[in-house]
Design a protein around this motif. Structure first.
Motif, PDB file in Angstrom:
ATOM      1  N   LYS A 176       0.806  -1.213   0.000  1.00 53.62           N
ATOM      2  CA  LYS A 176       0.000   0.000   0.000  1.00 53.62           C
ATOM      3  C   LYS A 176       0.844   1.270   0.000  1.00 53.62           C
ATOM      4  CE  LYS A 176      -4.115  -1.938   0.296  1.00 53.62           C
ATOM      5  NZ  LYS A 176      -5.136  -1.790  -0.765  1.00 53.62           N
ATOM      6  N   THR A 177       2.113   1.166   0.388  1.00 53.10           N
ATOM      7  CA  THR A 177       2.990   2.335   0.421  1.00 53.10           C
ATOM      8  C   THR A 177       4.276   2.034  -0.344  1.00 53.10           C
ATOM      9  OG1 THR A 177       4.201   1.697   2.430  1.00 53.10           O
ATOM     10  CG2 THR A 177       2.114   2.887   2.725  1.00 53.10           C
ATOM     11  N   ARG A 178       5.026   3.068  -0.659  1.00 52.09           N
ATOM     12  CA  ARG A 178       6.273   2.870  -1.380  1.00 52.09           C
ATOM     13  C   ARG A 178       7.280   2.100  -0.528  1.00 52.09           C
ATOM     14  NH1 ARG A 178       7.525   8.502  -4.474  1.00 52.09           N
ATOM     15  NH2 ARG A 178       9.236   8.449  -2.990  1.00 52.09           N
ATOM     16  N   ASP A 179       7.308   2.353   0.786  1.00 56.19           N
ATOM     17  CA  ASP A 179       8.226   1.601   1.649  1.00 56.19           C
ATOM     18  C   ASP A 179       7.876   0.119   1.646  1.00 56.19           C
ATOM     19  OD1 ASP A 179       9.690   3.842   2.321  1.00 56.19           O
ATOM     20  OD2 ASP A 179       8.627   4.207   4.204  1.00 56.19           O
ATOM     21  N   LEU A 198      12.144  -3.311 -14.240  1.00 52.47           N
ATOM     22  CA  LEU A 198      11.938  -1.881 -14.415  1.00 52.47           C
ATOM     23  C   LEU A 198      13.080  -1.319 -15.246  1.00 52.47           C
ATOM     24  CD1 LEU A 198      10.221   0.617 -13.682  1.00 52.47           C
ATOM     25  CD2 LEU A 198      11.653   0.881 -11.636  1.00 52.47           C
ATOM     26  N   PRO A 199      12.892  -1.109 -16.540  1.00 55.12           N
ATOM     27  CA  PRO A 199      13.955  -0.552 -17.368  1.00 55.12           C
ATOM     28  C   PRO A 199      14.376   0.826 -16.870  1.00 55.12           C
ATOM     29  CG  PRO A 199      12.187  -1.442 -18.719  1.00 55.12           C
ATOM     30  CD  PRO A 199      11.684  -1.406 -17.321  1.00 55.12           C
ATOM     31  N   GLY A 200      15.633   1.150 -17.109  1.00 54.92           N
ATOM     32  CA  GLY A 200      16.173   2.395 -16.587  1.00 54.92           C
ATOM     33  C   GLY A 200      15.584   3.647 -17.183  1.00 54.92           C
ATOM     34  N   GLN A 201      14.921   3.532 -18.340  1.00 58.49           N
ATOM     35  CA  GLN A 201      14.401   4.717 -18.999  1.00 58.49           C
ATOM     36  C   GLN A 201      12.869   4.788 -18.993  1.00 58.49           C
ATOM     37  OE1 GLN A 201      16.178   4.880 -22.926  1.00 58.49           O
ATOM     38  NE2 GLN A 201      18.156   5.524 -22.127  1.00 58.49           N
ATOM     39  N   ASN A 202      12.242   4.167 -18.026  1.00 55.76           N
ATOM     40  CA  ASN A 202      10.788   4.225 -17.910  1.00 55.76           C
ATOM     41  C   ASN A 202      10.417   5.565 -17.260  1.00 55.76           C
ATOM     42  OD1 ASN A 202       8.056   3.892 -17.313  1.00 55.76           O
ATOM     43  ND2 ASN A 202       8.280   1.717 -16.869  1.00 55.76           N
ATOM     44  N   TRP A 203      10.490   6.622 -18.044  1.00 52.22           N
ATOM     45  CA  TRP A 203      10.404   7.962 -17.466  1.00 52.22           C
ATOM     46  C   TRP A 203       9.003   8.356 -17.047  1.00 52.22           C
ATOM     47  CZ3 TRP A 203       8.004  12.429 -19.414  1.00 52.22           C
ATOM     48  CH2 TRP A 203       7.493  12.345 -20.708  1.00 52.22           C
ATOM     49  N   TYR A 204       7.973   7.727 -17.597  1.00 49.48           N
ATOM     50  CA  TYR A 204       6.623   8.034 -17.113  1.00 49.48           C
ATOM     51  C   TYR A 204       6.447   7.551 -15.675  1.00 49.48           C
ATOM     52  CZ  TYR A 204       4.745   9.607 -21.599  1.00 49.48           C
ATOM     53  OH  TYR A 204       4.477  10.325 -22.746  1.00 49.48           O
ATOM     54  N   THR A 205       7.001   6.389 -15.358  1.00 54.71           N
ATOM     55  CA  THR A 205       6.943   5.903 -13.981  1.00 54.71           C
ATOM     56  C   THR A 205       7.745   6.821 -13.069  1.00 54.71           C
ATOM     57  OG1 THR A 205       6.624   3.619 -14.695  1.00 54.71           O
ATOM     58  CG2 THR A 205       7.484   3.945 -12.483  1.00 54.71           C
ATOM     59  N   PHE A 206       8.928   7.220 -13.513  1.00 54.13           N
ATOM     60  CA  PHE A 206       9.746   8.159 -12.748  1.00 54.13           C
ATOM     61  C   PHE A 206       8.998   9.467 -12.508  1.00 54.13           C
ATOM     62  CE2 PHE A 206      12.771  11.790 -13.452  1.00 54.13           C
ATOM     63  CZ  PHE A 206      13.240  11.855 -12.142  1.00 54.13           C
ATOM     64  N   ALA A 207       8.305   9.957 -13.516  1.00 58.15           N
ATOM     65  CA  ALA A 207       7.547  11.202 -13.359  1.00 58.15           C
ATOM     66  C   ALA A 207       6.529  11.083 -12.230  1.00 58.15           C
ATOM     67  CB  ALA A 207       6.848  11.562 -14.670  1.00 58.15           C
ATOM     68  N   GLY A 208       5.903   9.917 -12.100  1.00 58.71           N
ATOM     69  CA  GLY A 208       4.961   9.710 -11.003  1.00 58.71           C
ATOM     70  C   GLY A 208       5.624   9.881  -9.648  1.00 58.71           C
ATOM     71  N   PHE A 209       6.847   9.393  -9.507  1.00 58.67           N
ATOM     72  CA  PHE A 209       7.563   9.547  -8.243  1.00 58.67           C
ATOM     73  C   PHE A 209       7.891  11.017  -7.980  1.00 58.67           C
ATOM     74  CE2 PHE A 209       9.422   5.072  -9.199  1.00 58.67           C
ATOM     75  CZ  PHE A 209       8.206   4.494  -8.869  1.00 58.67           C
ATOM     76  N   VAL A 210       8.208  11.756  -9.058  1.00 51.64           N
ATOM     77  CA  VAL A 210       8.468  13.195  -8.906  1.00 51.64           C
ATOM     78  C   VAL A 210       7.213  13.898  -8.394  1.00 51.64           C
ATOM     79  CG1 VAL A 210       9.073  15.341 -10.104  1.00 51.64           C
ATOM     80  CG2 VAL A 210      10.243  13.205 -10.703  1.00 51.64           C
ATOM     81  N   ILE A 299      -0.067   1.708  -8.434  1.00 54.08           N
ATOM     82  CA  ILE A 299       1.280   2.049  -7.999  1.00 54.08           C
ATOM     83  C   ILE A 299       1.182   2.645  -6.602  1.00 54.08           C
ATOM     84  CG2 ILE A 299       3.248   3.577  -8.427  1.00 54.08           C
ATOM     85  CD1 ILE A 299       2.622   3.313 -11.419  1.00 54.08           C
ATOM     86  N   PRO A 300       1.909   2.097  -5.616  1.00 54.34           N
ATOM     87  CA  PRO A 300       1.772   2.587  -4.235  1.00 54.34           C
ATOM     88  C   PRO A 300       2.244   4.028  -4.087  1.00 54.34           C
ATOM     89  CG  PRO A 300       2.773   0.400  -4.291  1.00 54.34           C
ATOM     90  CD  PRO A 300       2.772   0.907  -5.703  1.00 54.34           C
ATOM     91  N   GLY A 301       1.611   4.745  -3.153  1.00 50.22           N
ATOM     92  CA  GLY A 301       1.999   6.109  -2.857  1.00 50.22           C
ATOM     93  C   GLY A 301       2.898   6.168  -1.632  1.00 50.22           C
ATOM     94  N   ALA A 304      -0.471   5.196   2.809  1.00 52.57           N
ATOM     95  CA  ALA A 304      -1.455   4.193   2.420  1.00 52.57           C
ATOM     96  C   ALA A 304      -2.799   4.787   2.008  1.00 52.57           C
ATOM     97  CB  ALA A 304      -1.663   3.205   3.571  1.00 52.57           C
ATOM     98  N   ASP A 305      -3.047   6.042   2.356  1.00 49.59           N
ATOM     99  CA  ASP A 305      -4.353   6.633   2.080  1.00 49.59           C
ATOM    100  C   ASP A 305      -4.485   7.176   0.663  1.00 49.59           C
ATOM    101  OD1 ASP A 305      -2.460   8.600   2.664  1.00 49.59           O
ATOM    102  OD2 ASP A 305      -3.995  10.049   3.244  1.00 49.59           O
ATOM    103  N   LYS A 306      -3.402   7.123  -0.115  1.00 43.17           N
ATOM    104  CA  LYS A 306      -3.440   7.705  -1.447  1.00 43.17           C
ATOM    105  C   LYS A 306      -2.531   6.934  -2.378  1.00 43.17           C
ATOM    106  CE  LYS A 306      -2.963  12.274  -3.666  1.00 43.17           C
ATOM    107  NZ  LYS A 306      -2.553  13.688  -3.433  1.00 43.17           N
ATOM    108  N   PRO A 307      -3.036   6.489  -3.547  1.00 48.11           N
ATOM    109  CA  PRO A 307      -2.172   5.756  -4.479  1.00 48.11           C
ATOM    110  C   PRO A 307      -1.102   6.669  -5.055  1.00 48.11           C
ATOM    111  CG  PRO A 307      -4.255   6.304  -5.537  1.00 48.11           C
ATOM    112  CD  PRO A 307      -4.401   6.669  -4.088  1.00 48.11           C
ATOM    113  N   GLY A 308      -0.079   6.064  -5.623  1.00 48.67           N
ATOM    114  CA  GLY A 308       0.988   6.836  -6.229  1.00 48.67           C
ATOM    115  C   GLY A 308       0.507   7.626  -7.430  1.00 48.67           C
TER     116      GLY A 308
END
Length: 428
Positions: A176-179, A198-210, A299-301, A304-308
């Motif tokens: 439920k969480t990134r940890d 997880l390929p190194g250039q999956n930048w849309y996924t990276f953008a979500g973390f940003v 994708i976990p946030g 736990a109360d909010k998805p990534g």
């Protein structure tokens, strides 16, 4: 790049005489006074819809309902091809014989609005239920505070996982969480199995973390664009990406298409990938033995109360300034963006509807329910007509590879920020 994700149907987005499939539904009745069709006798409307956006059955149902409500209107729905669509739309917007409604990829709206050929629909937002729109789908259609694109439908990434490998690692519930995600993925990354591919250039996924960290890829401050990758938020995001990516054998110098990550996952020794739900179709085609063994979760946030956060791909509807029947065209947009069509579309096509309140229509399907949950925290790429050039130059992809192969994150981020700013601040 095609600016929308293809969902379960492999969908994740134009001048007169264009050769395209079309269908027309004429009507001779005018409707009673006060009806939706009153005052619109003999109106002919052309609507451009992208190929594979919808099934024939869905479009047929829409035409039937619309004809009943607007008996004086003839709808000519023309199916368009993705190849070369940008130039065809640009030509149509500059012509005197444009279609009345056009489906466009949501991240294309800024470019088309900059041409001056798209009708401003800001005064229609309340009538369209704009307070209920998915933020990540609505934002790209809003340029400098004005709404040009009306959100139509969306798709976004989720985590696709191998239920057998989760059971083997004695993991009974998705994180439920990134940890928790890091902890679970570390348990899965044992005994010859990859915790995640997880390929190194999956930048849309990276953008979500940003976005999760409160940052952005670029920001507009007082009319000047600045890159956002050297900020503390984006640097925290790339560190999390580095830790997650290390829990598998994904290449650091390519994206999810090279090799196709569905083929890698189909081998059976990868526990997770980040993909649109439609990726499951390709996985099961490559390895029928995995049918029924795939699970999905948002994708976990950070909590736990909010998805990534996720990039919301999808399509908007625009009305060209050159439409000869803008009021009637608006009624078509209103119907296509309205609750009835949105609910029907979500069930038929497994898309996320444009309204937060309609997410529940996907609850019966694990994959699309996970996608809808993530869509509530959807975001869009920076709303600049020049953003496509940033993507074309692979600036963020190459930055990620440099960081993952030993580059100093702050130094590399400062360099790419300068390049992003230069592109976004370029005027034609």
């Amino acid at each position: 790049m095609r600016h929308r994700l293809r969902a379960v149907t492999a969908v994740l987005a134009l001048v007169a005489g264009l050769s395209a499939c079309g269908s027309s539904e004429p009507s001779s009745s005018s409707g009673p006074p006060g009806s939706a069709g009153a005052g619109q006798e003999g109106v002919n409307l052309t609507v451009w819809v992208m190929r594979d956006s919808f099934s024939d059955a869905l479009l047929d149902r829409f035409r039937t309902r619309y004809r009943a409500a607007h008996p004086g209107v003839t709808l000519d729905i023309q199916i368009q091809e993705w190849d070369g669509i940008g130039q065809r739309v640009t030509s149509a917007l500059a012509s005197n014989d444009a279609p009345d409604v056009i489906e466009v990829g949501n991240t294309q709206v800024a470019e088309y609005a900059a041409s001056g050929g798209v009708r401003d629909l800001t005064d229609k937002v309340a009538d369209l239920g704009g307070t209920d729109w998915l933020p990540g789908l609505a934002e790209p259609g809003k340029i400098e505070g004005r709404q040009y694109g009306i959100p139509w439908y969306a798709a976004n990434r989720v985590v696709v996982y191998n239920k057998d490998l989760f059971a083997k690692a004695r993991i009974t519930a998705p994180p439920k969480t990134r940890d928790e995600w890091l902890e679970i993925t570390a348990k899965l990354d044992k005994g010859g199995d990859q915790g995640i591919y997880l390929p190194g250039q999956n930048w849309y996924t990276f953008a979500g973390f940003v976005w999760d960290e409160g940052g952005d890829l670029a920001v507009n401050e007082g009319g000047t664009w600045k890159g956002g990758l050297a900020t503390p938020q984006a640097l925290a995001a790339v560190e999390f990406y580095r830790r997650l990516q290390a829990l598998g054998d994904g290449p650091k110098d390519s994206d999810e298409a090279r090799p196709p990550q569905a083929d890698v996952f189909a081998k059976g020794d990868v526990a997770q990938i980040v993909s649109a739900p439609g990726g499951a179709v390709a996985i099961e085609k490559a390895n029928p033995g995995l049918k029924g063994k795939l699970g999905f979760f948002p994708i976990p946030g950070k909590t736990a109360d909010k998805p990534g956060a996720v990039f919301t791909g999808g399509s908007d509807l625009v009305i060209p300034e050159a439409s000869k029947n803008p009021e009637a065209a608006y009624e078509v947009v209103k119907a296509l963006a309205g609750e009835e069509f949105q609910a029907d579309m979500a069930k038929e096509m497994s898309y996320v509807p444009n309204r937060v309140s309609l997410a529940g229509v996907l609850d019966g399907n694990e994959a699309t329910a996970a996608m809808a949950a993530g869509a509530a925290n959807g975001h869009a790429t920076p709303n600049s007509p020049n953003w496509a050039a940033v993507e074309a130059k692979n600036l963020i992809k190459e930055y990620m590879t440099r960081v993952l192969t030993g580059g100093t994150p702050a130094t590399e981020a400062a360099a790419v920020d300068r390049s992003i700013a230069e592109i976004l601040n370029t005027t034609s």
